[in-house]
Design a protein around this motif. Structure first.
Motif, PDB file in Angstrom:
ATOM      1  N   ASP A  30       0.870  -1.177   0.000  1.00 15.75           N
ATOM      2  CA  ASP A  30       0.000   0.000   0.000  1.00 15.75           C
ATOM      3  C   ASP A  30       0.913   1.235   0.000  1.00 15.75           C
ATOM      4  O   ASP A  30       1.398   1.642   1.045  1.00 15.75           O
ATOM      5  CB  ASP A  30      -0.870  -0.076   1.273  1.00 15.75           C
ATOM      6  N   THR A  31       1.168   1.804  -1.190  1.00 15.93           N
ATOM      7  CA  THR A  31       2.128   2.921  -1.243  1.00 15.93           C
ATOM      8  C   THR A  31       1.534   4.202  -0.668  1.00 15.93           C
ATOM      9  O   THR A  31       2.265   5.074  -0.224  1.00 15.93           O
ATOM     10  CB  THR A  31       2.654   3.181  -2.678  1.00 15.93           C
ATOM     11  N   GLY A  32       0.191   4.293  -0.640  1.00 12.89           N
ATOM     12  CA  GLY A  32      -0.441   5.445   0.017  1.00 12.89           C
ATOM     13  C   GLY A  32      -0.055   5.482   1.490  1.00 12.89           C
ATOM     14  O   GLY A  32       0.149   6.558   2.064  1.00 12.89           O
ATOM     15  N   TYR A  35       3.176   7.346   1.909  1.00 16.84           N
ATOM     16  CA  TYR A  35       3.028   8.812   1.907  1.00 16.84           C
ATOM     17  C   TYR A  35       2.391   9.274   3.220  1.00 16.84           C
ATOM     18  O   TYR A  35       2.746  10.309   3.776  1.00 16.84           O
ATOM     19  CB  TYR A  35       2.224   9.279   0.687  1.00 16.84           C
ATOM     20  N   ARG A  36       1.451   8.465   3.721  1.00 13.03           N
ATOM     21  CA  ARG A  36       0.811   8.800   5.001  1.00 13.03           C
ATOM     22  C   ARG A  36       1.833   8.701   6.148  1.00 13.03           C
ATOM     23  O   ARG A  36       1.781   9.483   7.099  1.00 13.03           O
ATOM     24  CB  ARG A  36      -0.373   7.859   5.248  1.00 13.03           C
ATOM     25  N   ALA A  37       2.760   7.738   6.073  1.00 11.65           N
ATOM     26  CA  ALA A  37       3.784   7.595   7.117  1.00 11.65           C
ATOM     27  C   ALA A  37       4.691   8.832   7.143  1.00 11.65           C
ATOM     28  O   ALA A  37       5.035   9.340   8.218  1.00 11.65           O
ATOM     29  CB  ALA A  37       4.619   6.333   6.867  1.00 11.65           C
ATOM     30  N   VAL A 100      10.160  14.032  -1.421  1.00 14.21           N
ATOM     31  CA  VAL A 100       9.440  12.907  -0.810  1.00 14.21           C
ATOM     32  C   VAL A 100       9.229  11.822  -1.870  1.00 14.21           C
ATOM     33  O   VAL A 100       9.487  10.638  -1.640  1.00 14.21           O
ATOM     34  CB  VAL A 100       8.075  13.377  -0.239  1.00 14.21           C
ATOM     35  N   ARG A 101       8.774  12.233  -3.051  1.00 11.30           N
ATOM     36  CA  ARG A 101       8.476  11.247  -4.101  1.00 11.30           C
ATOM     37  C   ARG A 101       9.738  10.498  -4.521  1.00 11.30           C
ATOM     38  O   ARG A 101       9.720   9.297  -4.697  1.00 11.30           O
ATOM     39  CB  ARG A 101       7.840  11.919  -5.331  1.00 11.30           C
ATOM     40  N   LYS A 102      10.847  11.234  -4.636  1.00 10.87           N
ATOM     41  CA  LYS A 102      12.094  10.595  -5.083  1.00 10.87           C
ATOM     42  C   LYS A 102      12.470   9.494  -4.089  1.00 10.87           C
ATOM     43  O   LYS A 102      12.776   8.367  -4.475  1.00 10.87           O
ATOM     44  CB  LYS A 102      13.192  11.667  -5.169  1.00 10.87           C
ATOM     45  N   GLY A 121      -1.354   2.396  -5.797  1.00 13.48           N
ATOM     46  CA  GLY A 121      -1.069   3.816  -5.548  1.00 13.48           C
ATOM     47  C   GLY A 121      -1.617   4.707  -6.644  1.00 13.48           C
ATOM     48  O   GLY A 121      -2.758   4.546  -7.090  1.00 13.48           O
ATOM     49  N   ARG A 122      -0.786   5.700  -7.051  1.00 11.01           N
ATOM     50  CA  ARG A 122      -1.205   6.622  -8.108  1.00 11.01           C
ATOM     51  C   ARG A 122      -0.268   6.559  -9.300  1.00 11.01           C
ATOM     52  O   ARG A 122      -0.637   6.934 -10.404  1.00 11.01           O
ATOM     53  CB  ARG A 122      -1.211   8.079  -7.589  1.00 11.01           C
ATOM     54  N   ASP A 123       0.974   6.110  -9.070  1.00 12.27           N
ATOM     55  CA  ASP A 123       2.037   6.183 -10.083  1.00 12.27           C
ATOM     56  C   ASP A 123       2.750   4.851 -10.253  1.00 12.27           C
ATOM     57  O   ASP A 123       3.870   4.803 -10.755  1.00 12.27           O
ATOM     58  CB  ASP A 123       3.073   7.234  -9.645  1.00 12.27           C
ATOM     59  N   GLN A 124       2.130   3.762  -9.806  1.00 12.30           N
ATOM     60  CA  GLN A 124       2.856   2.491  -9.804  1.00 12.30           C
ATOM     61  C   GLN A 124       3.080   1.965 -11.224  1.00 12.30           C
ATOM     62  O   GLN A 124       4.154   1.472 -11.546  1.00 12.30           O
ATOM     63  CB  GLN A 124       2.107   1.458  -8.939  1.00 12.30           C
ATOM     64  N   GLN A 171     -11.299  17.565  -4.071  1.00  9.03           N
ATOM     65  CA  GLN A 171     -10.113  18.406  -3.873  1.00  9.03           C
ATOM     66  C   GLN A 171      -8.845  17.561  -3.958  1.00  9.03           C
ATOM     67  O   GLN A 171      -7.847  17.961  -4.548  1.00  9.03           O
ATOM     68  CB  GLN A 171     -10.152  19.073  -2.487  1.00  9.03           C
ATOM     69  N   ARG A 172      -8.899  16.370  -3.355  1.00  8.87           N
ATOM     70  CA  ARG A 172      -7.723  15.488  -3.390  1.00  8.87           C
ATOM     71  C   ARG A 172      -7.458  15.004  -4.813  1.00  8.87           C
ATOM     72  O   ARG A 172      -6.327  14.958  -5.264  1.00  8.87           O
ATOM     73  CB  ARG A 172      -7.934  14.284  -2.464  1.00  8.87           C
ATOM     74  N   ASP A 173      -8.525  14.655  -5.542  1.00  9.78           N
ATOM     75  CA  ASP A 173      -8.377  14.240  -6.951  1.00  9.78           C
ATOM     76  C   ASP A 173      -7.668  15.337  -7.727  1.00  9.78           C
ATOM     77  O   ASP A 173      -6.735  15.086  -8.488  1.00  9.78           O
ATOM     78  CB  ASP A 173      -9.754  14.077  -7.624  1.00  9.78           C
ATOM     79  N   ASN A 178      -3.273  17.106 -10.853  1.00  7.23           N
ATOM     80  CA  ASN A 178      -2.670  18.298 -11.446  1.00  7.23           C
ATOM     81  C   ASN A 178      -1.321  18.693 -10.882  1.00  7.23           C
ATOM     82  O   ASN A 178      -0.768  19.715 -11.273  1.00  7.23           O
ATOM     83  CB  ASN A 178      -3.636  19.482 -11.339  1.00  7.23           C
ATOM     84  N   ARG A 179      -0.775  17.890  -9.939  1.00  8.07           N
ATOM     85  CA  ARG A 179       0.531  18.268  -9.404  1.00  8.07           C
ATOM     86  C   ARG A 179       1.576  18.107 -10.504  1.00  8.07           C
ATOM     87  O   ARG A 179       1.433  17.264 -11.405  1.00  8.07           O
ATOM     88  CB  ARG A 179       0.866  17.428  -8.175  1.00  8.07           C
ATOM     89  N   ALA A 180       2.648  18.932 -10.397  1.00  8.01           N
ATOM     90  CA  ALA A 180       3.681  18.916 -11.437  1.00  8.01           C
ATOM     91  C   ALA A 180       4.435  17.588 -11.407  1.00  8.01           C
ATOM     92  O   ALA A 180       4.834  17.056 -12.441  1.00  8.01           O
ATOM     93  CB  ALA A 180       4.636  20.079 -11.202  1.00  8.01           C
TER      94      ALA A 180
END
Ligand code: DC
Length: 226
Positions: A30-32, A35-37, A100-102, A121-124, A171-173, A178-180
């Motif tokens: 669960d990669t989310g 990010y939550r951690a 964080v993402r890197k 996740g979102r980018d797997q 809002q989360r969607d 739309n994040r860079a």
């Protein structure tokens, strides 16, 4: 074998990913939760979540790992605390932080090298495992997703109007899409599954059938094995 499942909040992907991993007898990541951690570490350290450099520094020193079933923060499984509304909001902000993402993408790739995985996740399927054998993108209408999230929150004792849950979800969607840095999107070669009118069991069944039939026939939906 790597199976990626990406999609928006409330699409049912966490439950589906967990059940599919059980069915295939592989680990579920669960990669989310990762990010939550980081969000939890940011909150605990009193760091301003909008201070990019400070948040990246927290991500660099926080020990995030995976023990085959749970995501660990500094050696301990992250519990239900990461599902709090505050942690959820901060996670969505720190997930847009390139530092964080890197760090988390590197960790996820390393986990993938340890063995077979259903990862969610979102980018797997796009960034982390572009060569995954099976890629799925799970969606559902915003109304259906809000209803599911509303039910989950109620079950955990959080009472919020359905309209508020739907507004927060949109809002989360919006932030995730739309994040860079690594915006949420389906990989070109992902199989799309719309779960609006499907039960969890039906979704798992459909995905397992796709995987198991091509594993036995030796072919793949997209030829990514070579
Ligand atoms: O899936 P979730 O709601 O637990 O994810 C928490 C946050 O992390 C959410 O805002 C999306 C983000 N996330 C991400 O950007 N990339 C991932 N691979 C997983 C989650």
């Amino acid at each position: 074998m790597i199976v990626t499942i990406d999609g928006p909040a409330g699409s049912g992907k966490s439950t589906v990913a967990r059940l599919l991993a059980e069915r295939l007898q592989v680990h579920y990541l669960d990669t989310g939760a990762m990010y939550r951690a980081i969000a939890l570490a940011v909150i605990r350290s009193g760091t301003d979540e909008r201070d990019e450099a400070a948040v990246a520094a927290v991500a660099e020193t926080a020990e995030v790992d995976f023990d085959g079933s749970d995501v660990l923060l500094n050696g301990r499984p992250v519990g239900e605390e990461i599902r709090d509304a505050n942690v959820t909001a901060v996670a969505s902000i720190v997930a847009a932080n390139p530092g964080v993402r890197k760090r988390l993408v590197e960790l996820q790739k390393a986990i993938g090298r340890r063995g077979d995985l259903v990862t969610e996740g979102r980018d797997q399927g796009t960034i982390v495992f572009p060569k995954a054998e099976y890629k799925f993108f799970i969606t559902a209408s915003p109304e259906a997703r809000a209803r599911r999230r509303h039910r989950e929150l109620l079950a955990r004792g959080t009472r919020l109007p359905l309209q508020t849950v739907e507004r927060q979800l949109r809002q989360r969607d919006e932030r995730d899409e739309n994040r860079a840095c690594a915006p949420m999107k389906a990989a070109d070669d992902a199989i799309l599954v719309d779960t609006t009118d499907m039960s969890i069991a039906e979704v798992v069944e459909e995905m397992a059938a796709i995987i198991l039939s091509s594993e036995t026939s030796g072919s793949q939906p997209a030829d990514r094995k070579s």
